[in-house]
Design a protein around this motif. Structure first.
Motif, PDB file in Angstrom:
ATOM      1  N   UNK A  57       0.862  -1.178   0.000  1.00 38.37           N
ATOM      2  CA  UNK A  57       0.000   0.000   0.000  1.00 38.37           C
ATOM      3  C   UNK A  57       0.898   1.227   0.000  1.00 38.37           C
ATOM      4  N   UNK A  86       4.872   3.601   7.660  1.00 31.14           N
ATOM      5  CA  UNK A  86       4.014   4.020   8.767  1.00 31.14           C
ATOM      6  C   UNK A  86       2.968   2.939   9.006  1.00 31.14           C
ATOM      7  N   UNK A  87       2.745   2.672  10.270  1.00 31.27           N
ATOM      8  CA  UNK A  87       1.694   1.737  10.643  1.00 31.27           C
ATOM      9  C   UNK A  87       0.618   2.524  11.376  1.00 31.27           C
ATOM     10  N   UNK A  88      -0.589   2.463  10.846  1.00 30.04           N
ATOM     11  CA  UNK A  88      -1.663   3.208  11.516  1.00 30.04           C
ATOM     12  C   UNK A  88      -2.670   2.244  12.119  1.00 30.04           C
ATOM     13  N   UNK A  89      -3.243   2.701  13.196  1.00 25.12           N
ATOM     14  CA  UNK A  89      -4.178   1.894  13.960  1.00 25.12           C
ATOM     15  C   UNK A  89      -5.599   2.276  13.579  1.00 25.12           C
ATOM     16  N   UNK A  94     -15.943  -5.010  14.520  1.00 24.08           N
ATOM     17  CA  UNK A  94     -16.140  -5.738  15.777  1.00 24.08           C
ATOM     18  C   UNK A  94     -15.545  -4.981  16.969  1.00 24.08           C
ATOM     19  N   UNK A  96     -12.443  -4.207  17.279  1.00 20.52           N
ATOM     20  CA  UNK A  96     -11.073  -4.645  17.585  1.00 20.52           C
ATOM     21  C   UNK A  96     -10.019  -3.739  16.954  1.00 20.52           C
ATOM     22  N   UNK A  97      -8.894  -3.604  17.648  1.00 21.97           N
ATOM     23  CA  UNK A  97      -7.773  -2.835  17.103  1.00 21.97           C
ATOM     24  C   UNK A  97      -7.183  -3.555  15.905  1.00 21.97           C
ATOM     25  N   UNK A  98      -6.969  -2.813  14.867  1.00 16.26           N
ATOM     26  CA  UNK A  98      -6.298  -3.346  13.683  1.00 16.26           C
ATOM     27  C   UNK A  98      -5.178  -2.397  13.302  1.00 16.26           C
ATOM     28  N   UNK A  99      -4.163  -2.949  12.632  1.00 18.61           N
ATOM     29  CA  UNK A  99      -3.029  -2.138  12.207  1.00 18.61           C
ATOM     30  C   UNK A  99      -2.780  -2.360  10.724  1.00 18.61           C
ATOM     31  N   UNK A 101       0.010  -1.302   7.676  1.00 18.35           N
ATOM     32  CA  UNK A 101       1.299  -0.689   7.366  1.00 18.35           C
ATOM     33  C   UNK A 101       1.303  -0.168   5.936  1.00 18.35           C
TER      34      UNK A 101
END
Lengths: 155, 155, 155, 155
Positions: A57, A86-89, A94, A96-99, A101
DNA sequence: TTTT
DNA sequence: TTTT
């Protein structure tokens, strides 16, 4: 200065046409592209040729460069990209935290280059699109009276 | 380990056909290529478009890769090169010390790539030239039962 | 755009204190540093440890960054440098053409970093030297309401 | 050859001690490290100093290098890492597809370097750990009768 | 000249 | 979690 370096270099093909994201207020256009890189090797055991593709991406936050991407790139275009990770949260449905990159294209000048395919066949230079805001490169050889290296291979 | 890094990345065109140097005993073929990179900008004062070309001496000491360069590259070919800088000393005819800086292609696999032009138009893959001595990339996603990312863009 | 890339990355030590060159009219200070990189290996035949050092001429044409180099770097300092290759032509006393290859530090922000040694031990941050002209990095995670990745390890 | 490039360069600090993963059959030790990079800038609006940290999952699949990481690196160590991006797919407990992006350390020699801190203070050379399997660098200046650049500064 |  |  931060004593750190975060640098990504990709050469690969776009897997689909660029997606121009909604403009954020004051920030201009954002371009998202999907860049594929692949490597191939001969399987140790079977001897067969194998290939592995990675999808990246790649995001451009610069308004003008995003326009250029829009015009010059399409599915299949070979590009050079220089950026940083960069990794964004984010939060999924649901809760839930997802990340995720992404490769963020670093700066305007020269950090994306069209190397082939797509719409860039003989239609003039990419730089023609740019207004003259680009500064001259700063170095000795660019000064008046400088090198005539341009005219010949010096070796 | 030496706590140091010496790394060059070039994307540019060959200014002439590769020169295959005499074989040094036991070392195999050596290829020399002249790679041009250029940048252009609008002159601050005149507003004119200006361009500046750099020529790079690129040397490959690997026998097999040199053969590939010989077959796949020619004047005008666009290549990606990854290597390191070396400056070697020599003595000119007047007996004076001279220094020449070259980009040495680092290792075999992937440190030179043909990106366009020349003889590489649709004649099959570069890797077909290689014997199966290339090892499989070592990483999780290459293991059996691994990813099916290859088949689709996952985003 | 020029379809080309010319990029050098070095990590190495300064062999002597920086030399601040005479100011060219309107261009500000120029810093020259000599950066050593080395690699070592075991000799195939003798089994002895061997080492090879490369010296790189590194030039900074940016006035402010040159000042920082002057203050923060000295003989022995470990630096990270990101730049591009330029070969300039000059004429020696015998009237012969000579060529010198240098690494030109590319842009201001982040293209030279002090990684250790020298004067950089605990005397405050490099960035304190900079006026606030540095723009905020442009990316999603920097926006208000953005990521809180800074506060916790996401893996 | 695949006409693509996938390259990451990081300089940053370990956020925790390396984790040595379970050995996969026949593949040797795997090391996982968490590397932080950060950048700072002055906020355009408030003028305050702001900082942003990125955390990178870095994975080493090489048995010997993993041992070295285990011995030489710890929480706080400054490292140089050269690798490539891989995104692997996995399934979470809810049965949903998840993707994790990692930096895979590319090859053995020189793709991770300890630049400071941690256990690397004056305890001898990293290379002492290596058996003599490392080949001599292949280039002109390493040949017998070659350059004596090592002994003196050429500029 | 540097450094490990 | 790191570091400056």
């Amino acid at each position: 200065m931060s004593q750190s370096v975060n640098r990504v270099i990709l050469v690969g093909n776009l897997g689909r046409d660029p997606e121009l994201a909604a403009r954020r207020e004051g920030d201009g256009k954002i371009a998202n592209i999907a860049v594929a890189t692949s490597e191939s090797w001969n399987d140790r055991n079977t001897g067969e040729r194998r290939e592995k593709t990675q999808w990246h991406r790649v995001v451009c936050f610069n308004d003008h460069l995003s326009s250029v991407i829009e015009r010059r790139c399409q599915k299949g275009t070979l590009v050079y990209v220089e950026g940083h990770l960069e990794t964004r949260k984010w939060t999924d449905q649901q809760g839930q935290d997802r990340y995720t990159t992404e490769v963020i294209i670093d700066r305007f000048d020269g950090n994306i280059k069209v190397l082939g395919n797509g719409r860039n066949t003989g239609e003039g230079r990419f730089d023609d699109d740019r207004p003259s805001r680009s500064a001259a490169p700063r170095s000795a050889a660019n000064t008046p009276g400088g090198s005539d290296l341009d005219d010949e291979i010096p070796f």
